[in-house]
Structure formats: structure tokens, C-alpha cells
Design a protein around this motif. Structure first.
Motif, PDB file in Angstrom:
ATOM      1  N   TYR A 115       0.832  -1.203   0.000  1.00 35.44           N
ATOM      2  CA  TYR A 115       0.000   0.000   0.000  1.00 35.44           C
ATOM      3  C   TYR A 115       0.866   1.253   0.000  1.00 35.44           C
ATOM      4  O   TYR A 115       1.946   1.283   0.598  1.00 35.44           O
ATOM      5  N   THR A 116       0.361   2.299  -0.619  1.00 35.98           N
ATOM      6  CA  THR A 116       1.022   3.599  -0.561  1.00 35.98           C
ATOM      7  C   THR A 116       0.616   4.303   0.736  1.00 35.98           C
ATOM      8  O   THR A 116      -0.388   3.931   1.364  1.00 35.98           O
ATOM      9  N   PRO A 117       1.361   5.323   1.153  1.00 40.86           N
ATOM     10  CA  PRO A 117       0.940   6.084   2.341  1.00 40.86           C
ATOM     11  C   PRO A 117      -0.475   6.645   2.205  1.00 40.86           C
ATOM     12  O   PRO A 117      -1.209   6.729   3.197  1.00 40.86           O
ATOM     13  N   GLU A 118      -0.864   7.011   0.986  1.00 45.10           N
ATOM     14  CA  GLU A 118      -2.213   7.543   0.782  1.00 45.10           C
ATOM     15  C   GLU A 118      -3.270   6.469   1.039  1.00 45.10           C
ATOM     16  O   GLU A 118      -4.324   6.752   1.633  1.00 45.10           O
ATOM     17  N   GLN A 119      -3.003   5.245   0.604  1.00 47.74           N
ATOM     18  CA  GLN A 119      -3.951   4.156   0.845  1.00 47.74           C
ATOM     19  C   GLN A 119      -4.049   3.832   2.337  1.00 47.74           C
ATOM     20  O   GLN A 119      -5.144   3.598   2.858  1.00 47.74           O
ATOM     21  N   VAL A 120      -2.909   3.824   3.003  1.00 46.76           N
ATOM     22  CA  VAL A 120      -2.913   3.550   4.442  1.00 46.76           C
ATOM     23  C   VAL A 120      -3.649   4.666   5.184  1.00 46.76           C
ATOM     24  O   VAL A 120      -4.421   4.408   6.118  1.00 46.76           O
ATOM     25  N   THR A 121      -3.430   5.898   4.756  1.00 45.83           N
ATOM     26  CA  THR A 121      -4.117   7.031   5.384  1.00 45.83           C
ATOM     27  C   THR A 121      -5.626   6.894   5.242  1.00 45.83           C
ATOM     28  O   THR A 121      -6.383   7.163   6.189  1.00 45.83           O
ATOM     29  N   TYR A 122      -6.075   6.477   4.066  1.00 49.64           N
ATOM     30  CA  TYR A 122      -7.517   6.307   3.843  1.00 49.64           C
ATOM     31  C   TYR A 122      -8.092   5.273   4.814  1.00 49.64           C
ATOM     32  O   TYR A 122      -9.149   5.491   5.425  1.00 49.64           O
ATOM     33  N   THR A 123      -7.387   4.154   4.959  1.00 50.89           N
ATOM     34  CA  THR A 123      -7.865   3.113   5.870  1.00 50.89           C
ATOM     35  C   THR A 123      -7.873   3.610   7.310  1.00 50.89           C
ATOM     36  O   THR A 123      -8.814   3.344   8.070  1.00 50.89           O
ATOM     37  N   LEU A 124      -6.834   4.344   7.696  1.00 50.10           N
ATOM     38  CA  LEU A 124      -6.794   4.882   9.057  1.00 50.10           C
ATOM     39  C   LEU A 124      -7.901   5.909   9.271  1.00 50.10           C
ATOM     40  O   LEU A 124      -8.495   5.984  10.350  1.00 50.10           O
ATOM     41  N   ASN A 125      -8.178   6.683   8.253  1.00 45.94           N
ATOM     42  CA  ASN A 125      -9.226   7.703   8.377  1.00 45.94           C
ATOM     43  C   ASN A 125     -10.609   7.090   8.548  1.00 45.94           C
ATOM     44  O   ASN A 125     -11.390   7.526   9.401  1.00 45.94           O
ATOM     45  N   TYR A 126     -10.909   6.074   7.738  1.00 43.82           N
ATOM     46  CA  TYR A 126     -12.285   5.574   7.670  1.00 43.82           C
ATOM     47  C   TYR A 126     -12.462   4.158   8.198  1.00 43.82           C
ATOM     48  O   TYR A 126     -13.604   3.680   8.305  1.00 43.82           O
ATOM     49  N   GLY A 127     -11.369   3.479   8.533  1.00 50.63           N
ATOM     50  CA  GLY A 127     -11.492   2.129   9.054  1.00 50.63           C
ATOM     51  C   GLY A 127     -11.891   1.133   7.977  1.00 50.63           C
ATOM     52  O   GLY A 127     -11.854   1.419   6.783  1.00 50.63           O
ATOM     53  N   ARG A 128     -12.277  -0.063   8.415  1.00 50.31           N
ATOM     54  CA  ARG A 128     -12.762  -1.114   7.521  1.00 50.31           C
ATOM     55  C   ARG A 128     -14.154  -1.519   7.994  1.00 50.31           C
ATOM     56  O   ARG A 128     -14.321  -2.023   9.110  1.00 50.31           O
ATOM     57  N   GLY A 129     -15.133  -1.300   7.152  1.00 51.62           N
ATOM     58  CA  GLY A 129     -16.492  -1.653   7.531  1.00 51.62           C
ATOM     59  C   GLY A 129     -16.655  -3.139   7.793  1.00 51.62           C
ATOM     60  O   GLY A 129     -15.966  -3.968   7.195  1.00 51.62           O
ATOM     61  N   TYR A 130     -17.561  -3.490   8.709  1.00 52.11           N
ATOM     62  CA  TYR A 130     -17.866  -4.881   9.050  1.00 52.11           C
ATOM     63  C   TYR A 130     -16.625  -5.629   9.532  1.00 52.11           C
ATOM     64  O   TYR A 130     -16.414  -6.804   9.223  1.00 52.11           O
ATOM     65  N   SER A 131     -15.796  -4.927  10.283  1.00 49.84           N
ATOM     66  CA  SER A 131     -14.603  -5.532  10.870  1.00 49.84           C
ATOM     67  C   SER A 131     -14.285  -4.775  12.156  1.00 49.84           C
ATOM     68  O   SER A 131     -14.870  -3.723  12.424  1.00 49.84           O
ATOM     69  N   PRO A 132     -13.341  -5.274  12.961  1.00 46.67           N
ATOM     70  CA  PRO A 132     -12.999  -4.557  14.199  1.00 46.67           C
ATOM     71  C   PRO A 132     -12.248  -3.253  13.969  1.00 46.67           C
ATOM     72  O   PRO A 132     -12.047  -2.496  14.921  1.00 46.67           O
ATOM     73  N   MET A 133     -11.818  -2.988  12.737  1.00 45.81           N
ATOM     74  CA  MET A 133     -11.008  -1.797  12.470  1.00 45.81           C
ATOM     75  C   MET A 133     -11.886  -0.549  12.431  1.00 45.81           C
ATOM     76  O   MET A 133     -12.673  -0.356  11.496  1.00 45.81           O
ATOM     77  N   PRO A 134     -11.772   0.331  13.441  1.00 49.01           N
ATOM     78  CA  PRO A 134     -12.595   1.540  13.461  1.00 49.01           C
ATOM     79  C   PRO A 134     -11.944   2.670  12.675  1.00 49.01           C
ATOM     80  O   PRO A 134     -10.800   2.559  12.219  1.00 49.01           O
ATOM     81  N   ALA A 135     -12.669   3.748  12.523  1.00 48.22           N
ATOM     82  CA  ALA A 135     -12.108   4.958  11.922  1.00 48.22           C
ATOM     83  C   ALA A 135     -11.267   5.668  12.971  1.00 48.22           C
ATOM     84  O   ALA A 135     -11.738   5.942  14.078  1.00 48.22           O
ATOM     85  N   TRP A 136     -10.017   5.982  12.610  1.00 52.18           N
ATOM     86  CA  TRP A 136      -9.133   6.664  13.543  1.00 52.18           C
ATOM     87  C   TRP A 136      -8.924   8.130  13.182  1.00 52.18           C
ATOM     88  O   TRP A 136      -8.575   8.938  14.040  1.00 52.18           O
ATOM     89  N   GLY A 137      -9.113   8.478  11.928  1.00 51.96           N
ATOM     90  CA  GLY A 137      -8.877   9.847  11.498  1.00 51.96           C
ATOM     91  C   GLY A 137     -10.097  10.728  11.670  1.00 51.96           C
ATOM     92  O   GLY A 137     -11.241  10.250  11.688  1.00 51.96           O
TER      93      GLY A 137
END
Length: 369
Positions: free
Chosen positions: A165-187
Motif C-alpha cells: 500500500y502507498t501512504p495515501e492508501q494507508v491514510t484512507y484506511t486509518l481515516n475511515y477504518g474497515r467496515g464490518y470488521s474490528p477496524m474503526p475509523a481513527w482519522g
């Protein structure tokens, strides 16, 4: 990667020289003050006798010879100092800037590590130094909200996240999390508690803990040997093993033993319930599109097209295959997206998730579903 040690030394040397010059100037100023005070004399008469502008001064001959020569000489010395010091300063300036950049990066990494371990406690799910782990998660019925199961959700390793992943892709995941998973939105854009600077610091820390390429290759191969031990035809040879082919083993890598939290497994996104230990039909689709019932073949008419797609995932908003349009969520598994430009790369080109042969094997399996 570049060796910055020489440039950092130059930056430190310049700082030391500048400090010495400042100290010398301050000492000279102090000496001048002391000398001036010693030249002062006690009042011995009327002000008219003591006032500097009233006492006899040099005559024209002395003023226009010795005094003028001395003043011009001092000016020449000052000009020489400036003429030599300024070029030396600017010669060392690039090194100072590199040193400052390196120091800034070290501070960002330190802050990111603190957020990862203490602030956001990312390691509680993703493991210390991003080795992968599990997270407690409650599955509910999407239509009724009723409780379904309490599971241990595989949290992917992050010590290889910049492989794909690029830093931009990682940032997107950190911002919005992963739906239907334990990963919440952090940004903040996704309603999370962290600022954009804090997310950048987390990414700086994650970049600093990426595994060496050779270590990753050895670990992946060891896992595949343990779960498959493929022969020359990519057929698994372990008696009573869970997988028939090398491609199937790669597709599900980490399912039984949690290796890397499933980071290398295609099934993590393309098989619903896989990360929760409750997998549906292989390639039946999850966060990623379904691959079974010939879906992969319809999307990619040839295996070569699919292999190229898996190797270097197209940027968001670009086309692929037949009527495919990239969402930017999938990673690149055979090409490191952070090593494409030598001048701006933050990773090495050999830091990739899978080898070309492994990608060919997993694509062959996906096209057989």
C-alpha cells in the motif's frame, strides 16, 4: 535507500562551527566592553575638558594616513571574513537541511511509535511492531442486529503494509477504518480521534518497521512448505493436508496458524467470514469482489492480465480487465508501489509480498474456482 550519514555529519559540523563563531564574537564584544571601561577615567575637571567631542583630535595628516589605513584594513579583513564564511556556510547548508530532515523523521517515528503502542494501542490487535494478531469481535445479523457469534478476528500484520500500500492508501484506511470488521475509523474525516499529523506519524513509524525483503521471502516460503510443500507442478505433497495446490495454500495463507494475521492471503478479502474463522465459499466475495463461478475469468480474459493486476494494482479511478474500475483499496502483491521512483522511494523494489511464480500459482487457483 540512501546513506545520509555523511550529509548528517556535515550538518552537525556546520552547526558546531557556527556555535564557535558566535562564542568568539560574544567574547570579543565582552573584551571590547572591558577595554572601553578601563580606558575611562575619573572626572578631573569641567565637562568641557572631558567631553569627547571637545578634546583635541588627530590632525589631518594623521587622520588621513594612519587612521584611514587602519579603518580600511579592518574593513578589508571583515570583507575577507564574509567572502570566505558565506561560501563555506552555503556549502554546508545542504547537509544541514538533510540533517534537519532526518531529525524531523526520527521525531515523527518516535511519536508514531508512542501512538501505536500507548495512544491508539494499535498493537493490541496488530501485535507488537506490527507482527499481526487477533481482535475480539462480535458478529451480528446485518438485517436484525441480533447477536450471531463472538470471534477472534485476524488482524493483519503491518510490518509489511508498505510492501503493498502507498501512504495515501494507508491514510484512507486509518481515516475511515474497515467496515464490518474490528477496524474503526481513527482519522478525523471518519469521525476518529486522531489528527492528520498523528496519522502521518503512525505511517512514519510503520515505514520504519518494515521487514527486510529476504526475511519476508524466507518466512512466506517456510509457511508454504509447512502447509503445502508443493512439487514441480505446484501440487501440495503433504499427506492429509488442507490444500491441494500451491495457489490454494497461498490464497488461504495464515488461516490455520494466523501467520501474519492473513496479510498475504487473498481470502482475507475475497472470502466472506475468512478473517473471523467462519469462511464461506472460497472466493465467494467479502470486502473484495467474488472470484468463484468463473468471475475471475470473465473479469480477466487471460491469466496474464490477472497476474499483472495482482502484481501491480491499478491506481484508484483507473480501468482494469473487462469493465473494471479501481477503487484503490487493494494492495499490490508483486510490485512495491513505494519503490517505483528511485528519487522519492521509501522502500526497496525487492520488498514485495509474493514472487511472480507465487502470483501465477494463486491466479491459477482463482481461475479454477
Amino acid at each position: 535507500m540512501y546513506d545520509l550519514s555523511n550529509q548528517i555529519v556535515l550538518g552537525s559540523t556546520q552547526k558546531t562551527i557556527g556555535l564557535i563563531i558566535v562564542i568568539l564574537l560574544m567574547a570579543a564584544f565582552a573584551i571590547a566592553v572591558l577595554v572601553n571601561m578601563r580606558k575611562g577615567r575619573a572626572e578631573v575637571g569641567a565637562e568641557i575638558e572631558l567631553a569627547a567631542n571637545r578634546k583635541p583630535y588627530m590632525d589631518d595628516d594623521e587622520l588621513e594616513t594612519k587612521k584611514l589605513d587602519r579603518t580600511l584594513g579592518l574593513g578589508l579583513v571583515a570583507l575577507a571574513v564574509i567572502g570566505i564564511a558565506l561560501p563555506l556556510y552555503w556549502l554546508a547548508e545542504p547537509g544541514r537541511q538533510v540533517g534537519a530532515t532526518e531529525q524531523f523523521a526520527e521525531i515523527a517515528i518516535s511519536r508514531g511509535e508512542e501512538i501505536y503502542t500507548v495512544g491508539a494501542q494499535c498493537g493490541a490487535c496488530h501485535g507488537p511492531e506490527g507482527v499481526g494478531g487477533v481482535a475480539n469481535y462480535t458478529i451480528t445479523d446485518p438485517s436484525t442486529g441480533d447477536f450471531v457469534a463472538q470471534v477472534q478476528w485476524k488482524a493483519p500484520s503491518l510490518n509489511n503494509v508498505m510492501y503493498r500500500y502507498t501512504p495515501e492508501q494507508v491514510t484512507y484506511t486509518l481515516n475511515y477504518g474497515r467496515g464490518y470488521s474490528p477496524m474503526p475509523a481513527w482519522g478525523a474525516p471518519g469521525g476518529g480521534p486522531l489528527t492528520s499529523q498523528q496519522l502521518e506519524e503512525i505511517i512514519a513509524y510503520l515505514t520504519s518497521i518494515q521487514l527486510p525483503a529476504e526475511e519476508t521471502r524466507i518466512e512466506v516460503q517456510a509457511q508454504l512448505d509447512k502447509s503445502c510443500l508443493a512439487d514441480a507442478n505446484d501440487n501440495c505433497t503433504i499427506p492429509g493436508g488442507s490444500y491441494k495446490t500451491l495457489g490454494e495454500a497461498i490464497f488461504n495463507l495464515g488461516f490455520s496458524d494466523g501467520f501474519a494475521g492473513g496479510a498475504f492471503a487473498c481470502a482475507r478479502c475475497h472470502t466472506g467470514g475468512w478473517s473471523a474463522g467462519r469462511p464461506g465459499p472460497p472466493g465467494g466475495g467479502g470486502m473484495g469482489p467474488p472470484l468463484y463461478n468463473g468471475a475471475a475469468i470473465r473479469q480477466f480474459p487471460t491469466a496474464a492480465l490477472q497476474e499483472a493486476y495482482v502484481s501491480a494494482y491499478p491506481k484508484m479511478g483507473t480501468s482494469y480487465g473487462v469493465n473494471g474500475w479501481s477503487s484503490g483499496r487493494m494492495g499490490s502483491f508483486g510490485t512495491n508501489p513505494n519503490a517505483l521512483d528511485p528519487e522519492t522511494s521509501i522502500m526497496s523494489p525487492d520488498q514485495v509480498m509474493l514472487t511472480p511464480a507465487q502470483i501465477s500459482a494463486v491466479v491459477a487457483y482463482e481461475r479454477s474456482l
